[in-house]
Every structure is written in C-alpha cells, then in structure tokens.
Design a protein around this motif. Structure first.
Motif, PDB file in Angstrom:
ATOM      1  N   UNK A  14       1.014  -0.942   0.094  1.00  0.00           N
ATOM      2  CA  UNK A  14       0.477   0.119   0.195  1.00  0.00           C
ATOM      3  C   UNK A  14       0.883   1.518  -0.153  1.00  0.00           C
ATOM      4  N   UNK A  15       2.132   1.427  -0.347  1.00  0.00           N
ATOM      5  CA  UNK A  15       3.480   1.927   0.040  1.00  0.00           C
ATOM      6  C   UNK A  15       3.047   2.690   1.346  1.00  0.00           C
ATOM      7  N   UNK A  16       2.760   1.875   2.554  1.00  0.00           N
ATOM      8  CA  UNK A  16       3.213   2.664   3.604  1.00  0.00           C
ATOM      9  C   UNK A  16       4.836   2.280   4.171  1.00  0.00           C
ATOM     10  N   UNK A  17       5.542   2.649   5.397  1.00  0.00           N
ATOM     11  CA  UNK A  17       6.180   2.437   5.723  1.00  0.00           C
ATOM     12  C   UNK A  17       5.918   1.216   6.246  1.00  0.00           C
ATOM     13  N   UNK A  18       6.376   0.102   5.940  1.00  0.00           N
ATOM     14  CA  UNK A  18       6.989  -1.140   6.621  1.00  0.00           C
ATOM     15  C   UNK A  18       8.173  -2.247   6.477  1.00  0.00           C
TER      16      UNK A  18
END
Length: 248
Positions: free
Chosen positions: A26-30
């Motif tokens: 989702x493009x989130x920092x992970x």
C-alpha cells in the motif's frame, strides 16, 4: 523530587518529512526505515503499516533520546529515555507513559526504582538520596510517599505510615545501638508571627512525640529504664524526621 518526563517532548505523529526504508504494497512505511521529521527529530527502526512499531531509536532535536519498543507510534514495552538534563529512565512504558517497573536516575544522581503509573511513582518503590545516602522504601501514590514505609538513614531508621511525603501517626525509630523508640508524629499549629492578615501562611508543622523505648540490647549496661527512656526521647526530638529534599 520531580520528574522530567517524556510528556515534555512531542514526537511528530504525522507522515511528512524524509523517509528511507521498506514499504508495504500500500506504500506505507513497513519494515526497517529511517525518517527525518519536519520538526528535526529523527527515527530509525521498525515500522508496521505506516506507524512506528517494534524496536527503534527516536532522537529529539533538543538532545533527548529514546531507545526501545514502540506500538502504534507510541512508546510501549521496554525502553530507555535519556533526557536533556542528564536524567534517565529505564523500564516499562505503556501508551507513551512510564508505567510498570522502572529505574529513574535524576540529574543529582538520586534514583527511584519501583512501580510507575501514568509517569508517576505509584506502588512499591525505593528512592535513594545520593547526597546523604538515605533511602525511602515503601508505598507511593501518584508521586508521593503514602501509607506504610521505612526511611533509612546512616545509623537509624524510621518505620511508620506516611501522608503527602511526611510521616503521620504512630511509628518508631530503630537505632543501631539496639533499641526502638516508639511514638507518634502530630501536626501542630505554628505561630503566624508578623504575617499580614491577607497573607497565606502554612501554620502546621510536624512534631515527634516519643512514648516508649523498647528492645535494649543485652550488652547494654544495666541502668534505670526511666533514665534511658528520657535520654532517648530527647535524642529523638533533636534528630527527628527531616526528609531530605532532592534537587528538582
């Protein structure tokens, strides 16, 4: 005794600023990453679905530093917080607050080790005064000595109940010479002196009222018990409870 808590520092909860590291679909920092926040703070560590979660190091622009566990952007779990004034807290965190068991070292090298709740000393704990070597062992309620406790000095100790950081009611002094002086702490009125009528002045002071001496050691030469009791009562009044005042 005052704490410089992490509530004085607000780490940016937003997603702006620079970031280098892993992301999810989702493009989130992970995963593992490093962020420079708009306010100049930096964070390096684990992320989960866009939020700090897991082990990480947060450096505040004012010199403060947190090394430990995060959950949902909040300090949560075990961690160490280094404050700009030189103090340090090492222990448990819950929802960004000192909570659980932890050790706090103050700027003057006083220490408190014990239970915490909402950033306050709360529960069972030991406060050690660095300048005198004295220590208090007992119950704390929202940062203050309350209920049963023991104040230990170099050659004697006081055991009794405490209220609002002061001894209150029945208690006893235990002397290393092998005896105990039982008595009671009372609040008595103090002369207001030349205070103005509209001036607010504290008129209550603590007074130690000795009652009995017990437990004389076997090696003590036999003497008239009444004379021993009188002498120790005077010593107790002169060397009564004087709680040290650590730097804040």
């Amino acid at each position: 005794m005052s704490d410089v808590g992490s509530e004085d520092f607000d780490d940016d909860q937003g997603y702006l600023g620079e970031y280098e590291g892993d992301r999810n679909e989702a493009g989130e920092r992970h995963g593992v990453g490093r962020a420079v926040l708009p306010n100049g703070d930096t964070y390096q560590g684990m992320y989960e679905n866009g939020k700090r979660s897991g082990q990480g190091t947060y450096r505040f622009k004012n010199g403060a530093r947190y090394i430990g566990e995060y959950y949902q952007n909040l300090k949560h779990g075990q961690g160490i917080f280094y404050y700009p004034d030189g103090s340090k807290y090492e222990g448990s965190w819950v929802d960004d607050q000192r909570q659980g068991h932890g050790l706090y070292t103050y700027p003057n090298q006083d220490t408190y080790e014990g239970e915490w709740l909402h950033h306050q000393r709360n529960g069972q704990g030991i406060y050690h005064y660095n300048d005198t070597g004295s220590r208090y062992m007992g119950t704390w309620v929202m940062g203050k000595m309350e209920s049963a406790g023991e104040f230990i000095h170099l050659n004697h100790r006081y055991q009794g109940n405490f209220l609002n950081n002061n001894p209150s009611g029945p208690g006893k002094y235990v002397f290393e010479i092998g005896c105990e002086q039982h008595g009671e702490y009372l609040q008595v009125d103090q002369d207001r002196g030349d205070a103005e009528e509209d001036e607010i002045v504290s008129t209550m002071v603590l007074k130690w009222k000795p009652k009995a001496v017990t437990g004389l050691s076997l090696w003590t030469p036999a003497k008239d018990p009444s004379s021993d009791g009188e002498g120790l009562a005077s010593a107790g009044e002169k060397g009564g409870f004087k709680p040290p005042t650590p730097e804040t």
